[in-house]
Write a protein that holds these residues in place. Sequence first.
Motif, PDB file in Angstrom:
ATOM      1  N   GLY A 183       0.791  -1.218   0.000  1.00 21.19           N
ATOM      2  CA  GLY A 183       0.000   0.000   0.000  1.00 21.19           C
ATOM      3  C   GLY A 183       0.824   1.270   0.000  1.00 21.19           C
ATOM      4  N   SER A 184       0.158   2.365  -0.358  1.00 21.16           N
ATOM      5  CA  SER A 184       0.812   3.678  -0.462  1.00 21.16           C
ATOM      6  C   SER A 184       0.835   4.359   0.906  1.00 21.16           C
ATOM      7  CB  SER A 184       0.065   4.544  -1.477  1.00 21.16           C
ATOM      8  OG  SER A 184      -0.003   3.915  -2.736  1.00 21.16           O
ATOM      9  N   SER A 185       1.551   3.771   1.810  1.00 21.05           N
ATOM     10  CA  SER A 185       1.599   4.258   3.188  1.00 21.05           C
ATOM     11  C   SER A 185       3.036   4.304   3.659  1.00 21.05           C
ATOM     12  CB  SER A 185       0.783   3.321   4.100  1.00 21.05           C
ATOM     13  OG  SER A 185       1.087   3.519   5.454  1.00 21.05           O
ATOM     14  N   SER A 186       3.295   5.160   4.639  1.00 20.39           N
ATOM     15  CA  SER A 186       4.619   5.220   5.246  1.00 20.39           C
ATOM     16  C   SER A 186       4.913   3.967   6.058  1.00 20.39           C
ATOM     17  CB  SER A 186       4.733   6.463   6.133  1.00 20.39           C
ATOM     18  OG  SER A 186       3.627   6.554   7.002  1.00 20.39           O
ATOM     19  N   GLU A 187       3.916   3.111   6.241  1.00 19.27           N
ATOM     20  CA  GLU A 187       4.091   1.863   6.981  1.00 19.27           C
ATOM     21  C   GLU A 187       4.117   0.650   6.044  1.00 19.27           C
ATOM     22  OE1 GLU A 187       1.868   1.766  10.864  1.00 19.27           O
ATOM     23  OE2 GLU A 187       0.879   3.503   9.989  1.00 19.27           O
ATOM     24  N   TYR A 188       4.510   0.874   4.814  1.00 15.72           N
ATOM     25  CA  TYR A 188       4.548  -0.164   3.782  1.00 15.72           C
ATOM     26  C   TYR A 188       5.352  -1.388   4.233  1.00 15.72           C
ATOM     27  CZ  TYR A 188       5.954  -2.309  -0.702  1.00 15.72           C
ATOM     28  OH  TYR A 188       6.207  -3.186  -1.733  1.00 15.72           O
ATOM     29  N   GLU A 189       6.578  -1.154   4.724  1.00 10.31           N
ATOM     30  CA  GLU A 189       7.436  -2.292   5.095  1.00 10.31           C
ATOM     31  C   GLU A 189       6.839  -3.098   6.241  1.00 10.31           C
ATOM     32  OE1 GLU A 189       8.618   0.777   4.771  1.00 10.31           O
ATOM     33  OE2 GLU A 189      10.249   0.724   3.293  1.00 10.31           O
ATOM     34  N   ALA A 221      -3.472  13.978  12.710  1.00  6.25           N
ATOM     35  CA  ALA A 221      -4.672  13.354  13.273  1.00  6.25           C
ATOM     36  C   ALA A 221      -4.913  11.950  12.754  1.00  6.25           C
ATOM     37  CB  ALA A 221      -5.899  14.224  12.994  1.00  6.25           C
ATOM     38  N   THR A 222      -4.437  11.647  11.540  1.00  3.02           N
ATOM     39  CA  THR A 222      -4.762  10.342  10.943  1.00  3.02           C
ATOM     40  C   THR A 222      -3.527   9.624  10.410  1.00  3.02           C
ATOM     41  OG1 THR A 222      -5.268  11.378   8.801  1.00  3.02           O
ATOM     42  CG2 THR A 222      -7.099  11.066  10.321  1.00  3.02           C
ATOM     43  N   GLU A 223      -2.493   9.524  11.217  1.00  4.83           N
ATOM     44  CA  GLU A 223      -1.330   8.706  10.870  1.00  4.83           C
ATOM     45  C   GLU A 223      -1.141   7.650  11.944  1.00  4.83           C
ATOM     46  OE1 GLU A 223       0.800   7.860   8.749  1.00  4.83           O
ATOM     47  OE2 GLU A 223       0.718   9.358   7.161  1.00  4.83           O
ATOM     48  N   GLY A 224      -0.417   6.596  11.591  1.00  8.62           N
ATOM     49  CA  GLY A 224      -0.143   5.526  12.542  1.00  8.62           C
ATOM     50  C   GLY A 224       1.335   5.404  12.837  1.00  8.62           C
TER      51      GLY A 224
END
Length: 349
Positions: free
Chosen positions: A12-18, A184-187
């Motif tokens: 996915g296109s997220s900073s938490e991809y790995e 507000a909406t990051e993990g």
Amino acid sequence: MNRKKIGILFGGSSSEYEISLKSAYGIISHIDRKRYEPVLLGITREGTWFLYQGDIERIKDGSWYRQAACIPAVISPDRRFQGVVYMQDGEIKQIRLDAALPVMHGRLGEDGTVQGLLELAGIPIIGCGTKASAVCMDKDLSHRLASSVGIRVPKSKVLTIWGDREKALAWAEAVGYPIFVKPATEGSSIGISKVFGEKQLGQAVDIAFQYDAKVILEEEIPGFEVGCAVLGCEDPLLGCVDEIEVSGGFFDFQEKYTQKRSKIHVPARISAEKMKEIQEAAKRIYWVLGCKGFARVDLFLTPEGELVFNEVNTIPGFTPYSRYPNMMKQIGLSYGEVIERLIQTEVLS
């Protein structure tokens, strides 16, 4: 016996991809192949979707999308198909799914976007649905709902990218430093800063706005963080409570995945009575936010013994060594058994 086809979405296109790749690999390598046929849908950082039919070790090392085993594919929004559509040998083909398990942490995976696509397609979702995923991802909205059922939440101030920045300084001075500035909406604590004074505040707000158009300022809560794994729907199973011990700084993105200055204690070093109180609070929060399937509820425990809500992770880290499986391990469930129970919450419902 025909095996149930379970779509497992990863990347996915997220900073938490790995992190998504690691969690997905753990689930794929432990799922009961006698009962379930995993259908692997990988999404690259750029947002390209593939039906992946190659070696799952390539998911673990991150090289999966470079393989010839990748076939361009999408989830069809047409409810007649309820599954995956792909092109092969010049023909449009499809795989009907019995259920889908998104294993995509962070934005565009854990925030209701993928869940909305699955609901539109009529595919049963293993885990939280669209509304719960969206609300839990938003720290402001989830705090408001938790507060409505008597759960204490940190004092906070919401800023938007369109204005209100000048109000941040006045709020911080009124509450007192240190404070936390968060998208507000990051993990995974991405974009979060701990601010000790006026000089740092502007930069911290700018960093948070790089990740979200909505930023939340929060008071620091003394004490330490505890978490509770929740599994199920109407009468969920509650895992053992864990505790995060941090030596200096806070539990940021790097610390969550290296633990150089921190340690996870499971069970938490608290009384049985306090553990029961945390579990009951986690269940109340789980219900009021509309969660189902599974989630990890995180709270702060103050020196006075008061609980303060932090956040809910609707797709928590899910490697065999992650917090969620370890909480369940402490109550007698192996990693494979947790995956089995999770799938059954939807497939057998």
